[in-house]
Design a protein around this motif. Structure first.
Motif, mmCIF file in Angstrom:
data_model
loop_
_atom_site.group_PDB
_atom_site.id
_atom_site.type_symbol
_atom_site.label_atom_id
_atom_site.label_comp_id
_atom_site.label_asym_id
_atom_site.label_seq_id
_atom_site.Cartn_x
_atom_site.Cartn_y
_atom_site.Cartn_z
ATOM 1 N N HIS A 1 16.559 61.811 54.115
ATOM 2 C CA HIS A 1 17.320 60.949 55.021
ATOM 3 C C HIS A 1 18.744 61.479 55.183
ATOM 4 O O HIS A 1 19.259 61.613 56.300
ATOM 5 C CB HIS A 1 17.313 59.537 54.421
ATOM 6 N N GLY A 2 19.401 61.805 54.066
ATOM 7 C CA GLY A 2 20.758 62.313 54.121
ATOM 8 C C GLY A 2 20.841 63.675 54.780
ATOM 9 O O GLY A 2 21.774 63.951 55.546
ATOM 10 N N ASP A 3 19.863 64.543 54.510
ATOM 11 C CA ASP A 3 19.906 65.878 55.085
ATOM 12 C C ASP A 3 19.600 65.834 56.583
ATOM 13 O O ASP A 3 20.171 66.604 57.363
ATOM 14 C CB ASP A 3 18.917 66.796 54.366
ATOM 15 N N ALA A 4 18.709 64.938 56.994
ATOM 16 C CA ALA A 4 18.439 64.770 58.421
ATOM 17 C C ALA A 4 19.704 64.337 59.159
ATOM 18 O O ALA A 4 19.983 64.798 60.276
ATOM 19 C CB ALA A 4 17.319 63.756 58.629
ATOM 20 N N ALA A 5 20.494 63.457 58.529
ATOM 21 C CA ALA A 5 21.758 63.036 59.142
ATOM 22 C C ALA A 5 22.701 64.221 59.309
ATOM 23 O O ALA A 5 23.416 64.325 60.313
ATOM 24 C CB ALA A 5 22.412 61.958 58.286
ATOM 25 N N ARG A 6 22.698 65.125 58.338
ATOM 26 C CA ARG A 6 23.544 66.322 58.432
ATOM 27 C C ARG A 6 23.134 67.185 59.613
ATOM 28 O O ARG A 6 23.981 67.844 60.243
ATOM 29 C CB ARG A 6 23.448 67.120 57.134
ATOM 30 N N LEU A 7 21.860 67.201 59.925
ATOM 31 C CA LEU A 7 21.353 68.038 61.014
ATOM 32 C C LEU A 7 21.579 67.431 62.388
ATOM 33 O O LEU A 7 21.461 68.126 63.402
ATOM 34 C CB LEU A 7 19.849 68.290 60.810
ATOM 35 N N CYS A 8 21.889 66.133 62.430
ATOM 36 C CA CYS A 8 22.065 65.446 63.706
ATOM 37 C C CYS A 8 23.480 65.640 64.256
ATOM 38 O O CYS A 8 24.419 65.873 63.502
ATOM 39 C CB CYS A 8 21.807 63.948 63.533
ATOM 40 N N PRO A 9 23.648 65.506 65.567
ATOM 41 C CA PRO A 9 25.005 65.537 66.135
ATOM 42 C C PRO A 9 25.747 64.258 65.778
ATOM 43 O O PRO A 9 25.131 63.271 65.361
ATOM 44 C CB PRO A 9 24.745 65.624 67.645
ATOM 45 N N PRO A 10 27.067 64.235 65.934
ATOM 46 C CA PRO A 10 27.805 62.996 65.659
ATOM 47 C C PRO A 10 27.320 61.853 66.543
ATOM 48 O O PRO A 10 26.800 62.070 67.640
ATOM 49 C CB PRO A 10 29.257 63.378 65.985
ATOM 50 N N ALA A 11 27.498 60.636 66.043
ATOM 51 C CA ALA A 11 27.123 59.425 66.770
ATOM 52 C C ALA A 11 25.646 59.420 67.141
ATOM 53 O O ALA A 11 25.258 58.974 68.216
ATOM 54 C CB ALA A 11 27.993 59.243 68.007
ATOM 55 N N PHE A 12 24.803 59.918 66.219
ATOM 56 C CA PHE A 12 23.362 59.927 66.482
ATOM 57 C C PHE A 12 22.776 58.521 66.401
ATOM 58 O O PHE A 12 23.341 57.623 65.784
ATOM 59 C CB PHE A 12 22.645 60.863 65.506
ATOM 60 N N SER A 13 21.625 58.361 67.011
ATOM 61 C CA SER A 13 20.886 57.101 66.944
ATOM 62 C C SER A 13 19.848 57.178 65.835
ATOM 63 O O SER A 13 19.550 58.260 65.301
ATOM 64 C CB SER A 13 20.183 56.828 68.274
ATOM 65 N N ALA A 14 19.273 56.035 65.500
ATOM 66 C CA ALA A 14 18.212 56.023 64.490
ATOM 67 C C ALA A 14 17.005 56.828 64.956
ATOM 68 O O ALA A 14 16.335 57.479 64.148
ATOM 69 C CB ALA A 14 17.811 54.581 64.186
ATOM 70 N N GLY A 15 16.741 56.807 66.265
ATOM 71 C CA GLY A 15 15.635 57.607 66.790
ATOM 72 C C GLY A 15 15.875 59.091 66.611
ATOM 73 O O GLY A 15 14.961 59.846 66.245
ATOM 74 N N GLN A 16 17.097 59.535 66.862
ATOM 75 C CA GLN A 16 17.424 60.947 66.636
ATOM 76 C C GLN A 16 17.314 61.309 65.165
ATOM 77 O O GLN A 16 16.880 62.415 64.818
ATOM 78 C CB GLN A 16 18.840 61.241 67.143
ATOM 79 N N LEU A 17 17.703 60.386 64.301
ATOM 80 C CA LEU A 17 17.585 60.628 62.863
ATOM 81 C C LEU A 17 16.128 60.821 62.467
ATOM 82 O O LEU A 17 15.796 61.741 61.714
ATOM 83 C CB LEU A 17 18.199 59.457 62.087
#
Length: 466
Positions: free
Chosen positions: A438-454
């Motif tokens: 979960h934490g690493d997926a957040a690192r891979l996302c762009p800023p201000a990502f949505s839960a769907g992008q996560l």
């Protein structure tokens, strides 16, 4: 038992570990030399030959500072020491005597490139005096970069509490010997910048907590099929979006088959199987490996009934969101299979009331008390996520992106953890793997990502662990 590089020690455990090293033939001076020279390696990487000021206090943390300063001086670095007070311990006095550079009193006017804070270490239990507080902040303002040795001065090691308001922010904190709880807990952790660890030979400590490591996840075997990889049943409720988010995350986290049990198949993607009808009839598949209940469940009588039926399934369960508010000892009385609860702070308080926990102490202490009282693995989520098991195992997650503070990311976490459980992983280990992914997926996302992008980033995070 965690590896020495992963273990998190209390102040008492760290002192006992150092005493063990001394009893085995080392000395305080030798340990200080190892720690100080190791820390100096990291300071040198930032400072090089730029101007370094080392702020030394009266104890052994100050002694570490003198060793750091001498190591930098030997390398040709531009380093001076500001002594907040004269050293008080024998080892600190010895380190002071061995330093061949400049030592100034606290009234010196000095600016530089890097400030190294060795004022007080992990043993501090009271606020900094006005004089020490003022000196630390004045020096921090006068330097472009700040580095804390072991812990920033003014931080309580075991709880992560700030003993003074308005403490400086640091670019780097160098832990000595072992991690401390404050490196991972709010409100101290965000002040510390990057974290690095310098080992001094501390052996594994029985019962120590661990810093959550990157998991090692195996790909499915050559003979795998969807049921062998694990069937996860997700119980939907009044708000279908949350359950769909959890399902999307679970599909990317390793389970071979994710099935949603819902009143209606609204907006379900084509690759998600949705079962409708009475829950008591559809939750009869003996191929179920795990069940997730809570995201979008609701809190009415219908939700209570679905929770009771879900927990009656004799497989591992992950309980999240609304289900945590409805959960109590009665629903778990007949369960033999592992149960994982994933509360945020408000839900944690509700569970503490339900299971007669007093809610006192640090976050790790609270999570561990609830785990023992309830028999569940507790994932006390938030900016400082803590995982506790009824048998006393305890883990702290590394700091994750603050962009996770958006609606739906908890549903994603629940789906990832449930998916890891469905693959057959032990409940405590599955919780740790889920939190890491979960934490690493957040690192891979762009800023201000949505839960769907996560949720969409979970497979990439999983791939990094193969």
């Amino acid at each position: 038992m965690p590896a020495p590089s992963d273990q998190i020690l209390t102040v008492a455990q760290m002192r006992a570990a150092e005493e063990g090293l001394i009893a085995a033939g080392s000395s305080v001076e030798a340990l200080m030399d190892v720690a100080g020279r190791g820390a100096a390696e990291w300071v040198w990487r930032i400072a090089g030959r730029h101007k370094v000021t080392v702020l030394c206090g009266p104890g052994n943390n100050g002694g570490d500072g003198y060793v750091i300063a001498e190591t930098l001086r030997e390398r040709g670095g531009h380093v001076v020491v500001v002594a907040a007070t004269e050293p008080k311990t024998a080892a600190a006095k010895n380190a002071r005597a061995l330093f061949k550079g400049e030592v100034h009193g606290p009234d010196i006017e000095i600016e530089g490139d890097v400030l190294v804070d060795c004022l007080f270490g992990s043993g501090l239990a009271r606020p900094l005096s006005p004089e020490h507080y003022g000196l630390l902040n004045w020096l921090a303002v006068g330097h472009r970069h700040t580095i804390a040795i072991d812990l920033p001065s003014g931080v309580q090691s075991d709880s992560g509490m700030l003993l003074n308001e308005g403490l400086p922010d640091y670019d780097l904190t160098i832990a000595l010997g072992a991690w401390k709880f404050a490196h991972f807990l709010m409100p101290a952790a965000p002040k510390m910048g990057a974290l690095r660890l310098v080992g001094i030979g501390v052996a594994p400590v029985e019962g120590a907590a661990r810093a959550l490591p990157r998991p090692r996840i195996a790909a499915p075997g050559a003979d795998a099929h969807k049921y062998r990889r694990g069937l996860l049943a997700v119980v939907g409720g009044r708000m279908p979006g949350a359950a769909l988010l959890a399902c999307a995350a679970a599909q990317g986290a390793g389970a071979g088959y994710v099935k949603l049990f819902a009143d209606r198949p609204d907006a379900a993607p084509r690759d998600l199987v949705v079962e409708t009808g009475p829950l008591s009839e559809v939750l009869t598949d003996d191929r179920n490996i795990a069940i997730l209940v809570g995201p979008g469940l609701g809190r009415d009588a219908h939700a209570r009934e679905r929770l009771a039926i879900a927990l009656a399934d004799p497989v591992a369960a992950v309980v999240d969101a609304d289900a945590l508010v409805l959960l109590g000892p009665r629903q778990l009385a007949e369960r033999a299979a592992p149960t994982i609860a994933t509360p945020h702070e408000g839900e944690l308080v509700a569970l503490e009331r339900a299971f007669d926990c007093d809610g006192g102490g640090s976050k790790p202490e609270r999570a561990l008390a609830l785990a023992r009282a309830s028999g569940m693995v507790i994932v006390a989520k938030g900016p400082d996520t803590v995982i506790a098991a009824p048998d006393g195992r305890l883990a702290c997650a590394p700091r994750a992106s603050s962009w996770l503070s958006t609606a739906g990311t908890g549903d994603v976490l629940a789906g990832v953890i449930a998916s890891r459980v469905a693959t057959g992983v032990d409940a405590f280990a599955a919780a740790g793997e889920g939190v890491w992914l979960h934490g690493d997926a957040a690192r891979l996302c762009p800023p201000a990502f949505s839960a769907g992008q996560l949720a969409e980033a979970i497979p990439a995070a999983l791939a990094a662990c193969l």
